[in-house]
Write a protein that holds these residues in place. Sequence first.
Motif, PDB file in Angstrom:
ATOM      1  N   TYR A 274      25.495  22.863   2.396  1.00 38.82           N
ATOM      2  CA  TYR A 274      25.735  22.527   3.807  1.00 38.82           C
ATOM      3  C   TYR A 274      24.469  22.551   4.658  1.00 38.82           C
ATOM      4  CZ  TYR A 274      30.619  22.863   2.489  1.00 38.82           C
ATOM      5  OH  TYR A 274      31.817  22.650   1.886  1.00 38.82           O
TER       6      TYR A 274
ATOM      7  N   ILE B  92      24.279  23.055   8.892  1.00 41.23           N
ATOM      8  CA  ILE B  92      25.134  22.453   9.937  1.00 41.23           C
ATOM      9  C   ILE B  92      25.818  23.508  10.819  1.00 41.23           C
ATOM     10  CG2 ILE B  92      25.573  20.331   8.622  1.00 41.23           C
ATOM     11  CD1 ILE B  92      28.283  21.507   7.797  1.00 41.23           C
TER      12      ILE B  92
ATOM     13  N   ASP C 169      32.429  15.607  11.067  1.00 37.97           N
ATOM     14  CA  ASP C 169      31.690  14.445  10.539  1.00 37.97           C
ATOM     15  C   ASP C 169      30.699  14.872   9.465  1.00 37.97           C
ATOM     16  OD1 ASP C 169      33.035  12.675  12.026  1.00 37.97           O
ATOM     17  OD2 ASP C 169      31.500  12.482  13.620  1.00 37.97           O
ATOM     18  N   GLU C 170      30.083  16.070   9.699  1.00 37.76           N
ATOM     19  CA  GLU C 170      29.075  16.529   8.735  1.00 37.76           C
ATOM     20  C   GLU C 170      29.689  16.910   7.390  1.00 37.76           C
ATOM     21  OE1 GLU C 170      29.356  17.890  11.847  1.00 37.76           O
ATOM     22  OE2 GLU C 170      27.395  18.567  12.609  1.00 37.76           O
ATOM     23  N   THR C 171      30.938  17.370   7.399  1.00 33.50           N
ATOM     24  CA  THR C 171      31.517  17.876   6.133  1.00 33.50           C
ATOM     25  C   THR C 171      32.377  16.823   5.418  1.00 33.50           C
ATOM     26  OG1 THR C 171      33.418  18.766   7.311  1.00 33.50           O
ATOM     27  CG2 THR C 171      31.602  20.297   6.892  1.00 33.50           C
TER      28      THR C 171
ATOM     29  N   PRO D 117      21.279  20.165   5.348  1.00 36.34           N
ATOM     30  CA  PRO D 117      20.650  18.874   5.068  1.00 36.34           C
ATOM     31  C   PRO D 117      19.120  18.972   5.036  1.00 36.34           C
ATOM     32  CG  PRO D 117      21.993  18.773   7.095  1.00 36.34           C
ATOM     33  CD  PRO D 117      21.925  20.196   6.673  1.00 36.34           C
TER      34      PRO D 117
END
Length: 455
Positions: A356, A382, A402-404, A358
């Motif tokens: 998690y 994140i 959205d990130e996951t 980036p």
Amino acid sequence: MSSFIDKIRRGFIFAKENPQLLYTIFLLIVIPTAFLISGENFLQAALKNQERLEKDRIGTMQDVFVAFTKDRLNDPTFLYKRIQSIIEQNNEVESFRVVSYENGQTKIIASLNQAEIGKEDIEDDRYFRSAALNFNSSLIFKENQNGTRHWRAIRAIMNDSNEPVGFIMTDISMAYIDTVIGKNIRQAYYFLIFILILIFYLLIRHARIIDYTVLYKKIKEIDTMKDDFIGMAAHELRTPLTVIRGYADLLKNIPALTDIDRENLRRIDVSTKDLDFLISDILDVVRIEQGRMSFSAKPIELRNFLPDVIDSFNQLASDKGLTLRQDISDGPLVINADETRLRQILVNIVGNSVKYTPHGEVVIKVSTTSDLVVIRVSDTGIGISAEDQKNLFQKFYRVKSDETKNIRGTGLGLWITNQIILGMGGTLSVESIKGKGTDFVVSFPRPINETIKNE
Ligand code: ADP
């Protein structure tokens, strides 16, 4: 006949299978019966007491009358006035007469009923002898007329030589008192009925609670069956999966593979690995839920143990351009833990941080307090919102954002990790700021001899 016996037998079987029913019926019979018996006992005692008091009162009334009139028996007007004042004050007195007694002859000398004055009192003749023998107190004879209590009280009037010179006769009707008592008894019974209805209601509710308990037991059984089934299915999936992975490994060694073949084999490898992790997680969940996860704890020096675990993520971290580093404090860092399970929780937490994050870094820091060894895994990923942090250690919980959305996972890892840490006597907590990064903090108590050594 046989169908009747059959019904009884079925009744017995039903009662045996539902003991709560017998319990309810038992309470339904026992509680009201106990109420009735104690109520009846109380009533009888109260009635006895009331009769005793009433007798005392009548006796006193006659005593007072005799004391006042003893020397004025030849004054009918005075006697009549006294009788009238008694009647006014005692509404249960029905008749009151004064009878003189001379040479074995009785004559009514005063009475409420003026018509009988001057007549011989034949009616009461039978009582006089007993009254004369018992001259210091009133004699009371109880009679029952149409269900209401009637009493006849007789008292002798003695002269100075202790010879009977007359009698007083009082008829008392207990009708008024009986009506009052009857009313009170009725009220008591209404109250009893109310209490019984209340008990009945509570019992029915109670019976429901028992039903719920039985239901809960059944649900637990079904839940265990479900866990058993999942456990068995997951176990059975492992065998064909191992075969697939084995053959995929064999295929990798074929020299004439094209790039497309190699890419396909890589995909088979990734997917079978994912499936293998999933099966491991499911088997762990079942083990934990059934209380079958055991730990064989032994002292582990984290200084030696951690680098291995961290190194296994080097490749993945550098592929993502992440810095992976460790910050281990000086001094002994020993904890009592199960080696395999400790590796599993660290792989999970460090794996999540790499997964998690980036860009930036993941740092594994180990330090001690006076009684704890603390492993802190920090990332610049994140992050997790305060709301999501509350649910993070629940089974199947995944943050939806959205990130996951493109990151694969089951939401089982942190639940299993937390359970294992708790099982080994440690704690897991999370500190995070959304968009900035996350810290997972694992704390284990320092072994007792360790603490002593360092103090
Ligand atoms: P999974 O990773 O398989 O979804 P986990 O139980 O390991 O399941 O994690 C639950 C959720 O917690 C993840 O879906 C992710 O949203 C969040 N999470 C876990 N670790 C981190 C982390 N280091 N940074 C941000 N989010 C995380």
